[in-house]
Design a protein around this motif. Structure first.
Motif, PDB file in Angstrom:
ATOM      1  N   ASP A 154      13.437  -2.691  -1.446  1.00  0.00           N
ATOM      2  CA  ASP A 154      14.808  -1.945  -1.289  1.00  0.00           C
ATOM      3  C   ASP A 154      14.536  -0.600  -1.154  1.00  0.00           C
ATOM      4  OD1 ASP A 154      17.352  -0.851  -1.164  1.00  0.00           O
ATOM      5  OD2 ASP A 154      17.937  -1.744  -2.798  1.00  0.00           O
ATOM      6  N   LEU A 155      14.765  -0.079   0.119  1.00  0.00           N
ATOM      7  CA  LEU A 155      14.619   1.613   0.510  1.00  0.00           C
ATOM      8  C   LEU A 155      15.486   2.468  -0.491  1.00  0.00           C
ATOM      9  CD1 LEU A 155      14.160   1.342   4.383  1.00  0.00           C
ATOM     10  CD2 LEU A 155      12.414   1.128   2.436  1.00  0.00           C
ATOM     11  N   ALA A 156      16.287   1.660  -1.171  1.00  0.00           N
ATOM     12  CA  ALA A 156      17.154   2.708  -2.026  1.00  0.00           C
ATOM     13  C   ALA A 156      16.692   2.528  -3.544  1.00  0.00           C
ATOM     14  CB  ALA A 156      18.606   2.072  -2.057  1.00  0.00           C
ATOM     15  N   ASP A 157      15.590   1.900  -3.665  1.00  0.00           N
ATOM     16  CA  ASP A 157      14.866   1.805  -5.108  1.00  0.00           C
ATOM     17  C   ASP A 157      14.384   3.499  -5.393  1.00  0.00           C
ATOM     18  OD1 ASP A 157      13.622   0.937  -7.424  1.00  0.00           O
ATOM     19  OD2 ASP A 157      12.922  -0.604  -6.385  1.00  0.00           O
ATOM     20  N   ASP A 158      14.032   3.349  -6.767  1.00  0.00           N
ATOM     21  CA  ASP A 158      13.386   4.741  -7.188  1.00  0.00           C
ATOM     22  C   ASP A 158      12.264   5.369  -6.250  1.00  0.00           C
ATOM     23  OD1 ASP A 158      12.970   6.398  -9.796  1.00  0.00           O
ATOM     24  OD2 ASP A 158      11.132   6.130  -8.978  1.00  0.00           O
ATOM     25  N   GLY A 159      12.356   6.623  -5.859  1.00  0.00           N
ATOM     26  CA  GLY A 159      11.758   7.138  -4.828  1.00  0.00           C
ATOM     27  C   GLY A 159      10.012   7.166  -5.333  1.00  0.00           C
ATOM     28  N   ASP A 160       9.851   7.581  -6.576  1.00  0.00           N
ATOM     29  CA  ASP A 160       8.551   7.498  -6.944  1.00  0.00           C
ATOM     30  C   ASP A 160       7.661   6.102  -7.022  1.00  0.00           C
ATOM     31  OD1 ASP A 160       8.153  10.306  -7.779  1.00  0.00           O
ATOM     32  OD2 ASP A 160       9.586   9.954  -9.417  1.00  0.00           O
ATOM     33  N   PHE A 161       8.698   5.038  -7.279  1.00  0.00           N
ATOM     34  CA  PHE A 161       8.107   3.550  -7.277  1.00  0.00           C
ATOM     35  C   PHE A 161       7.785   3.521  -5.776  1.00  0.00           C
ATOM     36  CE2 PHE A 161       9.077  -0.839  -6.341  1.00  0.00           C
ATOM     37  CZ  PHE A 161       7.764  -1.340  -7.327  1.00  0.00           C
ATOM     38  N   LEU A 162       8.521   3.823  -4.880  1.00  0.00           N
ATOM     39  CA  LEU A 162       8.362   3.284  -3.190  1.00  0.00           C
ATOM     40  C   LEU A 162       6.929   4.199  -3.031  1.00  0.00           C
ATOM     41  CD1 LEU A 162      12.101   3.735  -2.097  1.00  0.00           C
ATOM     42  CD2 LEU A 162      10.715   1.753  -2.599  1.00  0.00           C
ATOM     43  N   ARG A 163       6.897   5.381  -3.382  1.00  0.00           N
ATOM     44  CA  ARG A 163       5.585   6.041  -2.922  1.00  0.00           C
ATOM     45  C   ARG A 163       4.466   5.172  -3.550  1.00  0.00           C
ATOM     46  NH1 ARG A 163       1.973  10.257  -4.732  1.00  0.00           N
ATOM     47  NH2 ARG A 163       1.801  11.798  -2.987  1.00  0.00           N
ATOM     48  N   HIS A 164       4.526   4.655  -4.615  1.00  0.00           N
ATOM     49  CA  HIS A 164       3.425   3.998  -5.123  1.00  0.00           C
ATOM     50  C   HIS A 164       3.271   2.539  -4.250  1.00  0.00           C
ATOM     51  CE1 HIS A 164       0.412   2.720  -8.200  1.00  0.00           C
ATOM     52  NE2 HIS A 164       0.951   1.299  -7.939  1.00  0.00           N
ATOM     53  N   ALA A 165       4.457   1.923  -4.129  1.00  0.00           N
ATOM     54  CA  ALA A 165       4.448   0.807  -3.202  1.00  0.00           C
ATOM     55  C   ALA A 165       3.789   0.965  -1.729  1.00  0.00           C
ATOM     56  CB  ALA A 165       5.705   0.187  -3.280  1.00  0.00           C
ATOM     57  N   ALA A 166       4.164   2.207  -1.240  1.00  0.00           N
ATOM     58  CA  ALA A 166       3.755   2.341   0.069  1.00  0.00           C
ATOM     59  C   ALA A 166       2.027   2.499  -0.110  1.00  0.00           C
ATOM     60  CB  ALA A 166       4.139   3.803   0.457  1.00  0.00           C
ATOM     61  N   ARG A 167       1.628   2.894  -1.287  1.00  0.00           N
ATOM     62  CA  ARG A 167       0.001   2.864  -1.218  1.00  0.00           C
ATOM     63  C   ARG A 167      -0.574   1.517  -1.462  1.00  0.00           C
ATOM     64  NH1 ARG A 167      -4.029   5.096  -5.631  1.00  0.00           N
ATOM     65  NH2 ARG A 167      -5.840   5.397  -4.555  1.00  0.00           N
ATOM     66  N   ILE A 168       0.046   0.554  -2.052  1.00  0.00           N
ATOM     67  CA  ILE A 168      -0.306  -0.693  -2.389  1.00  0.00           C
ATOM     68  C   ILE A 168      -0.123  -1.507  -1.052  1.00  0.00           C
ATOM     69  CG2 ILE A 168       0.401  -2.929  -3.516  1.00  0.00           C
ATOM     70  CD1 ILE A 168      -0.944  -0.920  -5.367  1.00  0.00           C
ATOM     71  N   ALA A 169       1.073  -1.183  -0.141  1.00  0.00           N
ATOM     72  CA  ALA A 169       1.322  -1.904   1.191  1.00  0.00           C
ATOM     73  C   ALA A 169       0.009  -1.505   2.144  1.00  0.00           C
ATOM     74  CB  ALA A 169       2.605  -1.419   1.684  1.00  0.00           C
ATOM     75  N   GLY A 170      -0.151  -0.110   2.054  1.00  0.00           N
ATOM     76  CA  GLY A 170      -1.467   0.209   2.748  1.00  0.00           C
ATOM     77  C   GLY A 170      -2.704  -0.374   2.500  1.00  0.00           C
ATOM     78  N   ALA A 171      -3.129  -0.589   1.326  1.00  0.00           N
ATOM     79  CA  ALA A 171      -4.231  -1.246   0.740  1.00  0.00           C
ATOM     80  C   ALA A 171      -4.461  -2.693   1.256  1.00  0.00           C
ATOM     81  CB  ALA A 171      -4.235  -1.249  -0.642  1.00  0.00           C
ATOM     82  N   VAL A 172      -3.022  -3.448   1.064  1.00  0.00           N
ATOM     83  CA  VAL A 172      -2.703  -4.807   1.629  1.00  0.00           C
ATOM     84  C   VAL A 172      -3.191  -4.871   3.089  1.00  0.00           C
ATOM     85  CG1 VAL A 172      -1.576  -6.845   1.821  1.00  0.00           C
ATOM     86  CG2 VAL A 172      -1.634  -5.615  -0.439  1.00  0.00           C
ATOM     87  N   LEU A 173      -2.545  -4.043   3.734  1.00  0.00           N
ATOM     88  CA  LEU A 173      -2.551  -3.920   5.201  1.00  0.00           C
ATOM     89  C   LEU A 173      -4.140  -3.799   5.694  1.00  0.00           C
ATOM     90  CD1 LEU A 173      -1.008  -3.914   7.777  1.00  0.00           C
ATOM     91  CD2 LEU A 173      -0.927  -1.439   7.619  1.00  0.00           C
ATOM     92  N   ALA A 174      -4.869  -3.086   5.087  1.00  0.00           N
ATOM     93  CA  ALA A 174      -6.351  -2.949   5.373  1.00  0.00           C
ATOM     94  C   ALA A 174      -7.125  -4.082   5.227  1.00  0.00           C
ATOM     95  CB  ALA A 174      -6.983  -1.851   4.422  1.00  0.00           C
ATOM     96  N   HIS A 175      -6.479  -5.270   4.649  1.00  0.00           N
ATOM     97  CA  HIS A 175      -7.197  -6.475   4.314  1.00  0.00           C
ATOM     98  C   HIS A 175      -6.701  -7.460   5.304  1.00  0.00           C
ATOM     99  CE1 HIS A 175     -10.132  -5.202   1.276  1.00  0.00           C
ATOM    100  NE2 HIS A 175      -9.263  -4.154   1.199  1.00  0.00           N
ATOM    101  N   GLU A 176      -5.196  -7.617   5.289  1.00  0.00           N
ATOM    102  CA  GLU A 176      -4.590  -8.459   5.964  1.00  0.00           C
ATOM    103  C   GLU A 176      -3.651  -7.958   7.029  1.00  0.00           C
ATOM    104  OE1 GLU A 176      -4.363 -11.866   5.171  1.00  0.00           O
ATOM    105  OE2 GLU A 176      -6.085 -11.526   3.746  1.00  0.00           O
ATOM    106  N   PRO A 177      -4.101  -7.750   8.311  1.00  0.00           N
ATOM    107  CA  PRO A 177      -3.287  -7.228   9.477  1.00  0.00           C
ATOM    108  C   PRO A 177      -1.780  -7.882   9.364  1.00  0.00           C
ATOM    109  CG  PRO A 177      -5.432  -7.850  10.122  1.00  0.00           C
ATOM    110  CD  PRO A 177      -5.388  -8.495   8.772  1.00  0.00           C
ATOM    111  N   ASP A 178      -0.730  -7.219   9.408  1.00  0.00           N
ATOM    112  CA  ASP A 178       0.577  -7.606   9.243  1.00  0.00           C
ATOM    113  C   ASP A 178       1.466  -6.517   9.783  1.00  0.00           C
ATOM    114  OD1 ASP A 178       2.987  -8.411   8.307  1.00  0.00           O
ATOM    115  OD2 ASP A 178       2.322  -9.132   6.574  1.00  0.00           O
ATOM    116  N   ASP A 179       1.991  -6.975  11.070  1.00  0.00           N
ATOM    117  CA  ASP A 179       2.977  -6.013  11.701  1.00  0.00           C
ATOM    118  C   ASP A 179       3.940  -5.856  10.829  1.00  0.00           C
ATOM    119  OD1 ASP A 179       1.320  -5.845  13.980  1.00  0.00           O
ATOM    120  OD2 ASP A 179       2.260  -7.202  15.092  1.00  0.00           O
ATOM    121  N   ASP A 180       4.603  -6.798  10.016  1.00  0.00           N
ATOM    122  CA  ASP A 180       5.831  -6.479   9.220  1.00  0.00           C
ATOM    123  C   ASP A 180       5.319  -5.491   8.065  1.00  0.00           C
ATOM    124  OD1 ASP A 180       7.271  -8.581  10.537  1.00  0.00           O
ATOM    125  OD2 ASP A 180       6.667 -10.052   9.304  1.00  0.00           O
ATOM    126  N   LEU A 181       4.334  -5.472   7.460  1.00  0.00           N
ATOM    127  CA  LEU A 181       3.792  -4.468   6.676  1.00  0.00           C
ATOM    128  C   LEU A 181       3.677  -3.187   7.239  1.00  0.00           C
ATOM    129  CD1 LEU A 181       1.136  -6.013   4.114  1.00  0.00           C
ATOM    130  CD2 LEU A 181       3.545  -5.239   3.529  1.00  0.00           C
TER     131      LEU A 181
END
Length: 641
Positions: A142-169
């Protein structure tokens, strides 16, 4: 922790009546629920995971993830997993889902959730089903979630994207850049993703478009973050690549190099090892290796001859592209592999690994041609070097390379050499490529490097001189690679190492055999431009290998011994000669020993043969650091043992 650590921990906390062997899952939960805070909670988690009754104890850990652990415990648990903490394969999915559930719990504080998300990613690296669940949960954020958590989630999403190409990510990151608190991290991840596509491109236009897009994302990360030295460094590297690939070989090359070097200095200081152990098996990467490769980039660029502008631009672009791949791999491409399997391969750029190997082999061939140009064997040396330069430019600019089907540009150029010279040229290239292959899985190198640099922390020059530290980090990294490679490679792969298997007391190798081997290794490494063998007038003598960058110098002294000496005794016997070369240089260096003790044909474990020693000579009061590296000789092959 050992399997019986849970029993000891329970007795320490709850008294002799707490017998783990007699407790059920529910009774264990009741017993430990109130003692799962802080570092003690992390110790409890590790003990539960490692206990022999995992069917009873792991469900307790799952329950504590859901309701027991606080933020400190969760940080330590995620760090333990990131350092390779082993979870029994049957429980990876269950435990990973518990971490995901905790990450989604908006009643918990953002730090606990963020580290639970990291823990789930580390476990997902060896469990495809859990990885799919992680991707799904990331997409449901949810983009309305805590901003600090979303910042960390962005880094995790980028790490996963580097291994699993995914247009949705990728689309998720595009949304996260609009969240103020997450903008810089999401922009950074989109920049890394675009840069990978540029490195991976097989056409010049595709590469250029991707690099320009990545530059824009890195610039946005700089603007959004209070301090993003990583974004600045990536952006400046891509500025130079885009300028070169656009044909803008303008006279500002040295200015660009100086900017990159300055940014690399700033960022490597940020990456300098802290007291906290580093994650070594997480997709979030390894700071040690990032730091070394950024240092290598700065050193290699600083050593370029910028007087011949076109060639200098090509050399700079080749170095930047080569090291950018190495940095990207270190920052995004670590693989957690458990004993029970898991993901067997990481997603790396499919083309760029081939391109990097081709760049490396062409550089080795060019060096060989330069060294043999005056021998009379190469009447067309200048023409051959031009052919090599053309091939390197084609690789760097992602243009199709003209070579015979099934052949590389390097092989095509070798075919132009006189037949009598081909074997020598191929041997140089083969030895250098063996180095490249050997160092693509450098976990043991990273661990040893961490140990050595921690031991150097008390040396005043290493601490206070960033240029000297940067140079020595690169020297250490390559030298440890040399010792690692010589501990593994056999003579059928690399004939140069035959001297290490000579056991006849009448034919034992000399110090010069180790020196020739080490120097040839260095000549096939990024340090080739920074080292010189048999350099005179250093401390009044002649050093075996001198490493120089601008005003900084450090040495490697090579010796041999057949005496049965401890590491301290070796340094006591030979260390003062190494120290005596440091009178006007930094007060640290390498003592490398060809160890000819007869230890039955085997070799001690690597960590037993590399150590840091601090020496104060009788003639002064300054303490010097000596890094000892022992290369074992008089060996047998494992089959003979």
């Amino acid at each position: 922790m050992a399997a019986d650590d849970l029993q000891r921990l329970l007795v320490d906390r709850y008294g002799e009546h707490a017998d783990a062997g007699d407790l059920t899952t529910s009774s264990l939960i009741d017993l430990v629920r109130d003692g799962a805070d802080g570092v003690d909670g992390a110790d409890l988690f590790v003990a539960l995971i490692g206990d022999t009754r995992s069917g009873v104890t792991v469900p307790v850990a799952v329950e504590l993830v859901a309701k027991g652990f606080d933020i400190v415990a969760m940080i330590e648990i995620a760090a333990w997993l990131g350092r390779g903490g082993n979870v029994p394969a049957p429980f990876v999915g269950t435990l990973g889902r518990a971490f995901l559930a905790k990450a989604a719990d908006r009643d918990a504080d953002y730090g606990t959730r963020a580290h639970a998300l990291k823990a789930s990613m580390i476990l997902a690296q060896s469990d495809r089903s859990l990885l799919r669940r992680l991707q799904s949960d990331l997409l449901d954020i949810d983009l309305a979630d805590d901003g600090d958590f979303l910042r960390h989630a962005a880094r995790i999403a980028g790490a996963v994207l580097a291994h699993e190409p995914d247009d949705d990510l990728r689309a998720l990151l595009g949304k996260l850049v609009e969240v103020v608190d997450a903008e810089d991290e999401a922009s950074m991840e989109l920049g890394l993703d675009a840069m990978r596509h540029g490195l991976d491109a097989d056409a010049a236009e595709t590469a250029l478009q991707a690099f320009e897009g990545a530059r824009g994302w890195f610039r946005r990360a700089e603007d959004a973050g209070d301090a993003r030295p990583d974004a600045t460094l990536y952006r400046r590297c891509l500025d130079a690549l885009v300028a070169f690939q656009s044909g803008q070989s303008s006279p500002d090359l040295w200015t660009r190099i100086d900017e990159i070097r300055s940014a690399a200095f700033a960022y490597t200081a940020y990456l300098t090892t802290s007291d906290r152990p580093e994650d070594t098996t997480s997709w979030l990467g390894a700071k040690t290796q990032e730091r070394v490769h950024w240092s290598m980039l700065a050193l290699r660029l600083g050593a370029l001859d910028t007087s011949l502008l076109k060639r200098a631009w090509l050399d700079a672009a080749a170095v930047i592209q080569d090291e950018l791949l190495a940095v990207y791999t270190a920052s995004r491409s670590f693989l957690r592999r458990g004993a029970d399997g898991g993901l067997e391969a990481i997603l790396r750029p499919r083309v760029v690994e081939v391109l990097r190997g081709e760049l490396h082999s062409l550089a080795l061939l060019d060096q060989w041609i330069e060294e043999n140009a005056a021998s009379g064997l190469l009447p067309a040396a200048a023409h051959l070097r031009d052919r090599v330069a053309d091939a390197r430019e084609a690789v760097v600019t992602h243009r199709p390379i003209e070579a015979a089907d099934g052949s590389s540009p390097t092989a095509a150029i070798v075919e132009l050499l006189p037949e009598a010279s081909r074997s020598s040229a191929l041997a140089r290239v083969a030895a250098g490529m063996a180095i490249l292959v050997e160092t693509t899985t450098p976990l043991v190198v990273s661990e040893l490097f961490e140990t050595v640099t921690a031991g150097l922390a008390r040396n005043p020059d290493y601490l206070a001189d960033p240029m000297g530290r940067m140079l020595f980090d690169a020297v250490l990294w390559s030298s440890i690679q040399f010792v690692v490679m010589r501990g593994n490679v056999g003579v059928s792969t690399l004939a140069r190492g035959r001297y290490l298997f000579e056991r006849d007391p009448e034919k034992l190798p000399l110090e010069k055999d180790l020196q020739a081997d080490y120097v040839e290794f260095l000549m096939g490494s990024p340090l080739a431009e920074l080292c010189q063998a048999e350099k005179r007038d250093v401390g009044g003598g002649r050093v075996d290998v001198l490493f120089t960058f601008l005003r900084t110098k450090t040495v490697a002294e090579l010796k041999r011994t057949d005496l049965k000496l401890t590491n301290d005794e070796v340094v006591g016997r030979f260390g003062l000669q190494k120290v005596s070369y440091d009178v006007t240089n930094v007060r640290f260096g390498i003592l490398m020993i060809l160890d000819l003790r007869d230890v039955g044909g085997g070799q001690p474990y690597l960590s037993e043969r590399i150590s840091v020693h601090h020496v104060t000579p009788d003639w002064g009061t300054s303490e010097h650091a000596v890094v000892l590296m022992r290369v074992q000789g008089r060996r047998e092959t494992p089959s003979q043992l």
